[in-house]
Design an enzyme around this catalytic site. Structure first.
Site, PDB file in Angstrom:
ATOM      1  N   MET A  58       0.815  -1.220   0.000  1.00 46.98           N
ATOM      2  CA  MET A  58       0.000   0.000   0.000  1.00 46.98           C
ATOM      3  C   MET A  58       0.853   1.276   0.000  1.00 46.98           C
ATOM      4  SD  MET A  58      -2.897  -1.369  -0.280  1.00 46.98           S
ATOM      5  CE  MET A  58      -3.556  -3.020  -0.095  1.00 46.98           C
ATOM      6  N   HIS A  73      -3.230  -5.927  -8.905  1.00 49.40           N
ATOM      7  CA  HIS A  73      -4.353  -5.038  -8.603  1.00 49.40           C
ATOM      8  C   HIS A  73      -5.644  -5.862  -8.636  1.00 49.40           C
ATOM      9  CE1 HIS A  73      -6.610  -1.358  -8.254  1.00 49.40           C
ATOM     10  NE2 HIS A  73      -7.418  -1.818  -9.194  1.00 49.40           N
ATOM     11  N   GLU A  96      -6.114 -13.708  -8.309  1.00 51.12           N
ATOM     12  CA  GLU A  96      -4.821 -13.195  -7.832  1.00 51.12           C
ATOM     13  C   GLU A  96      -3.797 -14.298  -7.565  1.00 51.12           C
ATOM     14  OE1 GLU A  96      -4.849 -10.102  -4.853  1.00 51.12           O
ATOM     15  OE2 GLU A  96      -6.937  -9.654  -5.260  1.00 51.12           O
TER      16      GLU A  96
HETATM   17  C1  GAR Z   1      -4.939  -7.983  -2.545  1.00 51.26           C
HETATM   18  O1  GAR Z   1      -6.290  -8.120  -2.881  1.00 51.26           O
HETATM   19  C2  GAR Z   1      -4.231  -7.101  -3.565  1.00 51.26           C
HETATM   20  O2  GAR Z   1      -4.703  -7.277  -4.869  1.00 51.26           O
HETATM   21  C3  GAR Z   1      -4.568  -5.730  -3.048  1.00 51.26           C
HETATM   22  O3  GAR Z   1      -4.489  -5.841  -1.650  1.00 51.26           O
HETATM   23  C4  GAR Z   1      -4.764  -7.187  -1.253  1.00 51.26           C
HETATM   24  C5  GAR Z   1      -3.612  -7.689  -0.412  1.00 51.26           C
HETATM   25  O4  GAR Z   1      -3.832  -8.970   0.100  1.00 51.26           O
HETATM   26  N1  GAR Z   1      -3.652  -4.756  -3.573  1.00 51.26           N
HETATM   27  C6  GAR Z   1      -3.999  -3.503  -3.875  1.00 51.26           C
HETATM   28  O5  GAR Z   1      -5.112  -3.054  -3.718  1.00 51.26           O
HETATM   29  C7  GAR Z   1      -2.876  -2.643  -4.447  1.00 51.26           C
HETATM   30  N2  GAR Z   1      -3.388  -1.445  -5.008  1.00 51.26           N
HETATM   31  P1  GAR Z   1      -2.632  -9.879   0.650  1.00 51.26           P
HETATM   32  O6  GAR Z   1      -1.812  -9.027   1.622  1.00 51.26           O
HETATM   33  O7  GAR Z   1      -3.345 -10.997   1.371  1.00 51.26           O
HETATM   34  O8  GAR Z   1      -1.814 -10.382  -0.510  1.00 51.26           O
END
Ligand code: GAR
Length: 214
Positions: free
Chosen positions: A91, A110, A181
């Site tokens: 983030m 994303h 993802e």
């Molecule tokens: C995931 O859904 C990823 O795609 C998103 O945050 C989540 C993290 O999950 N990323 C974003 O929104 C980036 N702009 P994780 O920590 O369990 O991998």
């Protein structure tokens, strides 16, 4: 062997998917050499340590200025001499200097089908809230190279996921993770690690590619 640094901020399920894919041999020619978090409480750090991977927190709270934080964040990443930097639920807005240092060597996941539901303010659960607000029937995830814009870099892989009646942002987030993802992120890394991805005129070319190889 491709040296990968993974940049995280939270739960780290995408990091876990990468580590599992390396362990099972779905990703070849690659190793995760370090995990960096801006958030000291990120469970992703724990996941890395359980795997015997160096896990470091560089938090903006520990630096007097944003510039000082950004310098330390970049220096920590560079200390691992990665061939690829992976933003897996990261983030942090990556500073321009860092984007330039890893041009075409930094990728992001994303949780939507870019160019829909992306850009400033579209991160994490907010993306899924906006998807449900708009009432689209199909969403998904995108892996792309990072450039100086927000979610504007060359697209490597995308996968679509259906929205279902009764979805909450949390339910939809989980489905997008499971169905998209955790599949396309390891797959993109495997393609890069095996020298099959190039960028020409701002677009990605993948040699001999059939979707869903791993
Ligand atoms: C995931 O859904 C990823 O795609 C998103 O945050 C989540 C993290 O999950 N990323 C974003 O929104 C980036 N702009 P994780 O920590 O369990 O991998």
């Amino acid at each position: 062997m491709l040296r990968i640094a993974v940049l995280v901020s939270g739960g780290g399920t995408n990091l876990q998917a990468i580590l599992d894919a390396i362990d099972s041999g779905k990703i070849t020619n690659a190793e995760v050499v370090g995990v960096l978090s801006n958030n000291p409480n990120a469970y992703a750090l724990e996941r890395a340590r359980k795997h015997g991977i160096e896990a470091v927190c560089v938090s903006p709270r520990d630096y007097p200025t944003r510039a000082a934080f950004e310098e330390a964040y970049l220096a920590q990443t560079e200390s691992w001499t990665p061939g690829l930097v992976v933003l897996a639920g990261c983030m942090v807005v990556i500073p321009e200097k860092m984007v330039n240092a890893f041009k075409n060597r930094m990728i992001n996941i994303h949780p939507a089908l870019i160019p829909s539901f992306c850009g400033k303010g579209y991160y994490g659960l907010h993306v899924h809230e906006k998807v449900l607000e708009r009432g689209v029937r199909v969403t998904g995830a995108t892996v792309h190279f990072v450039d100086i814009g927000t979610d504007t870099g060359p697209i490597i892989l995308q996968k679509a996921v259906y929205v279902q009646e009764g979805d909450t942002p949390e339910i939809l987030q989980r489905r997008v993770m499971e169905q998209a993802e955790w599949k396309i992120m390891p797959e993109a890394i495997n393609l890069i690690a095996n020298g099959r991805v190039s960028v020409e005129d701002g677009k990605v070319k993948i040699s001999n590619y059939t979707f869903g190889e791993i």
